[in-house]
Design an enzyme around this catalytic site. Structure first.
Site, mmCIF file in Angstrom:
data_model
loop_
_atom_site.group_PDB
_atom_site.id
_atom_site.type_symbol
_atom_site.label_atom_id
_atom_site.label_comp_id
_atom_site.label_asym_id
_atom_site.label_seq_id
_atom_site.Cartn_x
_atom_site.Cartn_y
_atom_site.Cartn_z
ATOM 1 C CE LYS A 60 -19.901 22.541 13.636
ATOM 2 N NZ LYS A 60 -19.605 22.186 15.026
ATOM 3 C CD GLN B 143 -35.902 11.087 19.897
ATOM 4 O OE1 GLN B 143 -34.760 10.678 19.751
ATOM 5 N NE2 GLN B 143 -36.345 11.509 21.067
ATOM 6 C CE1 TYR C 230 -28.798 7.707 22.139
ATOM 7 C CE2 TYR C 230 -29.612 9.495 23.497
ATOM 8 C CZ TYR C 230 -29.697 8.721 22.362
ATOM 9 O OH TYR C 230 -30.694 8.963 21.443
ATOM 10 C CB SER D 131 -37.588 6.317 18.968
ATOM 11 O OG SER D 131 -36.610 6.946 18.199
ATOM 12 C CG ASN D 132 -35.363 5.091 15.224
ATOM 13 O OD1 ASN D 132 -34.997 5.936 14.417
ATOM 14 N ND2 ASN D 132 -34.829 4.993 16.440
ATOM 15 C CE1 TYR E 103 -32.281 9.728 14.066
ATOM 16 C CE2 TYR E 103 -34.203 8.979 15.264
ATOM 17 C CZ TYR E 103 -33.224 8.758 14.319
ATOM 18 O OH TYR E 103 -33.190 7.576 13.632
ATOM 19 C CG PHE E 104 -29.486 12.645 13.053
ATOM 20 C CD1 PHE E 104 -28.506 12.597 14.038
ATOM 21 C CD2 PHE E 104 -29.750 11.484 12.346
ATOM 22 C CE1 PHE E 104 -27.820 11.417 14.304
ATOM 23 C CE2 PHE E 104 -29.072 10.293 12.601
ATOM 24 C CZ PHE E 104 -28.107 10.275 13.585
ATOM 25 N N PRO E 105 -31.427 17.112 14.225
ATOM 26 C CG PRO E 105 -31.811 18.478 16.075
ATOM 27 C CD PRO E 105 -31.547 17.047 15.689
ATOM 28 C CG LEU E 106 -28.453 21.460 14.963
ATOM 29 C CD1 LEU E 106 -27.561 21.872 16.135
ATOM 30 C CD2 LEU E 106 -28.971 22.697 14.226
HETATM 31 P P1 NAP Z 1 -27.564 16.942 15.753
HETATM 32 O O1 NAP Z 1 -28.383 17.503 16.854
HETATM 33 O O2 NAP Z 1 -28.073 17.059 14.374
HETATM 34 O O3 NAP Z 1 -26.107 17.570 15.780
HETATM 35 C C1 NAP Z 1 -25.487 17.837 16.998
HETATM 36 C C2 NAP Z 1 -24.043 18.252 16.745
HETATM 37 O O4 NAP Z 1 -23.977 19.508 16.063
HETATM 38 C C3 NAP Z 1 -23.328 18.491 18.063
HETATM 39 O O5 NAP Z 1 -22.856 17.295 18.625
HETATM 40 C C4 NAP Z 1 -22.191 19.395 17.610
HETATM 41 O O6 NAP Z 1 -21.226 18.566 16.952
HETATM 42 C C5 NAP Z 1 -22.892 20.270 16.581
HETATM 43 N N1 NAP Z 1 -23.486 21.475 17.211
HETATM 44 C C6 NAP Z 1 -24.566 21.551 18.035
HETATM 45 N N2 NAP Z 1 -24.823 22.824 18.389
HETATM 46 C C7 NAP Z 1 -23.908 23.589 17.773
HETATM 47 C C8 NAP Z 1 -23.655 24.976 17.746
HETATM 48 N N3 NAP Z 1 -24.418 25.841 18.416
HETATM 49 N N4 NAP Z 1 -22.613 25.430 16.998
HETATM 50 C C9 NAP Z 1 -21.838 24.572 16.301
HETATM 51 N N5 NAP Z 1 -22.025 23.240 16.281
HETATM 52 C C10 NAP Z 1 -23.051 22.738 17.014
HETATM 53 O O7 NAP Z 1 -27.250 15.377 15.988
HETATM 54 P P2 NAP Z 1 -27.360 14.416 17.251
HETATM 55 O O8 NAP Z 1 -26.827 15.034 18.498
HETATM 56 O O9 NAP Z 1 -26.818 13.113 16.855
HETATM 57 O O10 NAP Z 1 -28.933 14.252 17.417
HETATM 58 C C11 NAP Z 1 -29.653 14.981 18.399
HETATM 59 C C12 NAP Z 1 -30.195 14.092 19.454
HETATM 60 O O11 NAP Z 1 -31.210 13.238 18.898
HETATM 61 C C13 NAP Z 1 -29.197 13.113 20.071
HETATM 62 O O12 NAP Z 1 -28.340 13.718 21.011
HETATM 63 C C14 NAP Z 1 -30.115 12.109 20.669
HETATM 64 O O13 NAP Z 1 -30.622 12.570 21.906
HETATM 65 C C15 NAP Z 1 -31.226 12.036 19.630
HETATM 66 N N6 NAP Z 1 -31.083 10.899 18.685
HETATM 67 C C16 NAP Z 1 -31.997 9.919 18.741
HETATM 68 C C17 NAP Z 1 -31.915 8.839 17.909
HETATM 69 C C18 NAP Z 1 -32.948 7.763 17.991
HETATM 70 O O14 NAP Z 1 -32.744 6.672 17.431
HETATM 71 N N7 NAP Z 1 -34.043 8.003 18.653
HETATM 72 C C19 NAP Z 1 -30.872 8.749 16.966
HETATM 73 C C20 NAP Z 1 -29.954 9.778 16.916
HETATM 74 C C21 NAP Z 1 -30.066 10.857 17.780
HETATM 75 P P3 NAP Z 1 -19.741 19.060 16.559
HETATM 76 O O15 NAP Z 1 -19.286 20.046 17.595
HETATM 77 O O16 NAP Z 1 -18.954 17.792 16.534
HETATM 78 O O17 NAP Z 1 -19.891 19.671 15.191
#
Ligand code: NAP
Length: 314
Positions: free
Chosen positions: A215, A176, A58, A156-157, A204-207
Site C-alpha cells: 500500500k 515464534q 497486548y 518466542s524470541n 511475526y511482523f509478516p507484513l
Molecule cells: P504485521 O503483521 O507485519 O503488520 C500488521 C499491520 O499491517 C496491521 O496492523 C495494519 O497496520 C497493516 N495491515 C494488515 N493487513 C493489511 C491489509 N490487508 N491491508 C493494508 N494494511 C494491512 O505486524 P504486527 O501486527 O506487529 O505483527 C503480527 C503479529 O505478530 C502481532 O499482532 C502479534 O500477534 C505477533 N508479534 C509477536 C511478537 C513476539 O515478540 N512474539 C512481536 C511482535 C508481534 P496499518 O493499518 O497501521 O498499516
C-alpha cells in the site's frame, strides 16, 4: 474449510491467523477502539479464520479479555485455536522478563481467567529471561500440558543456543520469531534446526508494519514516526519499494494483492504452517484471508526468493 496442522501438535488452523497485538493493545498503538477490536474477531471467526495470537503484554491482559468475550458470544470454544504468551513483568516501570516455573504456572492461570476458558491451545514463553534454566521453564509448560491446561508448547524470541537449551527434553513444538521478506535471518541457523526437530515456525511482523501489503508508494506521505523506522528511512525505503515493485508485477498477473503474494510465499517455507498478520480493521482481515487461496508457481517462488535475498533490515 482451509486447515493446516501446526507441526507435530494436534492444532488444526486456517493458515491465515490473526496477530492480536492491536486487539485491545492500548499500550502498543494509539486510538484503539475496543468495539472495532471485537468486530475484527467476529469477522475473522465468521469467515473461517480460527487462529488467534495474543499475549498478556497486548493491552496488559485486555487483548485476551476481548478474545474471551467474543469466544463467549460466539458460543463454540472449539472453533477457536488460541495462542497466548507470558514473561513480561514490570519493576519500577521497566520490563523484566520472568520464565520461572512458578511465574509461568501463575500466568497460565491468569490467562485462562481472562480468556474465560479452561484450556489454552498454545502457550509461549514470550521472551527468554536471564536466570531460569531454559529446560526448567519449558518443563513447567510440559506439566501444564499434562494437566490439560495448555495443548502445545512454544517459545518466542529465543536465539539458536537458547532454543537448543529449551528443547533439551524434546518438548518444544513451536517457535515464534521475527521473520519477513526484509528480515530473513532465521533462515540461517533457526530453520535447519526447527525442521530437524519438527518444531513449527510462526513468523511475526509478516507484513513489515504494512509495507509488505504494497500500500506504500513513492509519493505516500509518511508520518514522522514512520520516517524514523529502518524500513522506511529514506534510502532504505526507496530500495525496499523497488523490491516491492516486483511483487506488484506478480500480484497483478495473479489478480491478487501484494500482501496475499507475501503471505502465500511464507507458507511455502518448510517449517511455516501458519502466519499471523496483524489487522486494525475487519476489511484487513477479509483481505488477508484471501492469501490462503493463492498458489505460487515454482518460478514465482524463486523470483521472490531472489529479489529479497540477503534482506536483513530490522
Ligand atoms: P504485521 O503483521 O507485519 O503488520 C500488521 C499491520 O499491517 C496491521 O496492523 C495494519 O497496520 C497493516 N495491515 C494488515 N493487513 C493489511 C491489509 N490487508 N491491508 C493494508 N494494511 C494491512 O505486524 P504486527 O501486527 O506487529 O505483527 C503480527 C503479529 O505478530 C502481532 O499482532 C502479534 O500477534 C505477533 N508479534 C509477536 C511478537 C513476539 O515478540 N512474539 C512481536 C511482535 C508481534 P496499518 O493499518 O497501521 O498499516
Amino acid at each position: 474449510m482451509l486447515r493446516n496442522r501446526i507441526g507435530r501438535t494436534d492444532l488444526l488452523v486456517n493458515p491465515i491467523g490473526l496477530g492480536a497485538n492491536a486487539i485491545g493493545g492500548h499500550n502498543i498503538y494509539e486510538n484503539i477502539d475496543e468495539a472495532i477490536s471485537k468486530k475484527i474477531i467476529h469477522t475473522a471467526i465468521n469467515n473461517g479464520m480460527n487462529f488467534f495470537d495474543t499475549a498478556y503484554f497486548y493491552g496488559l491482559g485486555r487483548s485476551e479479555e476481548l478474545i474471551g468475550e467474543v469466544m463467549k458470544e460466539h458460543g463454540k470454544r472449539d472453533d477457536f485455536v488460541i495462542a497466548s504468551k507470558a514473561s513480561y513483568t514490570f519493576v519500577d516501570k521497566e520490563v523484566v522478563h520472568n520464565n520461572s516455573p512458578q511465574f509461568l504456572t501463575q500466568s497460565v492461570e491468569e490467562s485462562l481467567r481472562r480468556l474465560q476458558t479452561d484450556y489454552i491451545d498454545l502457550f509461549y514463553i514470550h521472551f527468554p529471561d536471564d536466570k531460569t534454566p531454559k529446560a526448567e521453564a519449558v518443563g513447567a509448560l510440559q506439566r501444564l500440558k499434562e494437566q490439560g491446561k495448555i495443548r502445545a508448547i512454544g517459545v518466542s524470541n529465543f536465539n539458536i543456543e537458547q532454543l537448543k537449551e529449551a528443547n533439551q527434553d524434546g518438548y518444544l513444538e513451536v517457535l515464534q520469531s521475527h521473520y519477513n521478506l526484509f528480515n530473513r535471518t532465521a533462515e540461517e541457523e533457526i530453520f535447519p534446526y526447527v525442521e530437524e526437530q519438527e518444531i513449527s515456525f510462526i513468523p511475526y511482523f509478516p507484513l513489515a508494519k504494512g509495507l509488505l501489503t504494497g500500500k506504500y508508494r513513492r509519493d505516500t506521505p509518511l508520518t514522522e514516526n514512520q520516517k524514523k523506522h529502518p524500513l522506511f528511512k529514506e534510502d532504505a525505503y526507496f530500495i525496499n519499494l523497488e523490491k516491492i515493485d516486483e511483487l506488484h508485477k506478480i500480484a497483478s498477473e495473479k489478480k491478487c494483492q501484494v500482501g496475499h503474494v507475501v503471505l502465500a510465499w511464507y507458507l511455502t517455507r518448510k517449517p511455516i504452517h501458519a502466519v499471523i498478520p496483524g489487522a486494525k480493521t475487519p476489511e484487513q482481515i477479509l483481505s488477508n484471508l484471501q492469501a490462503g487461496e493463492v498458489q505460487l508457481s515454482e518460478a514465482e517462488m524463486a523470483k521472490i526468493d531472489r529479489v529479497f535475498k540477503g534482506s536483513f533490515i530490522h
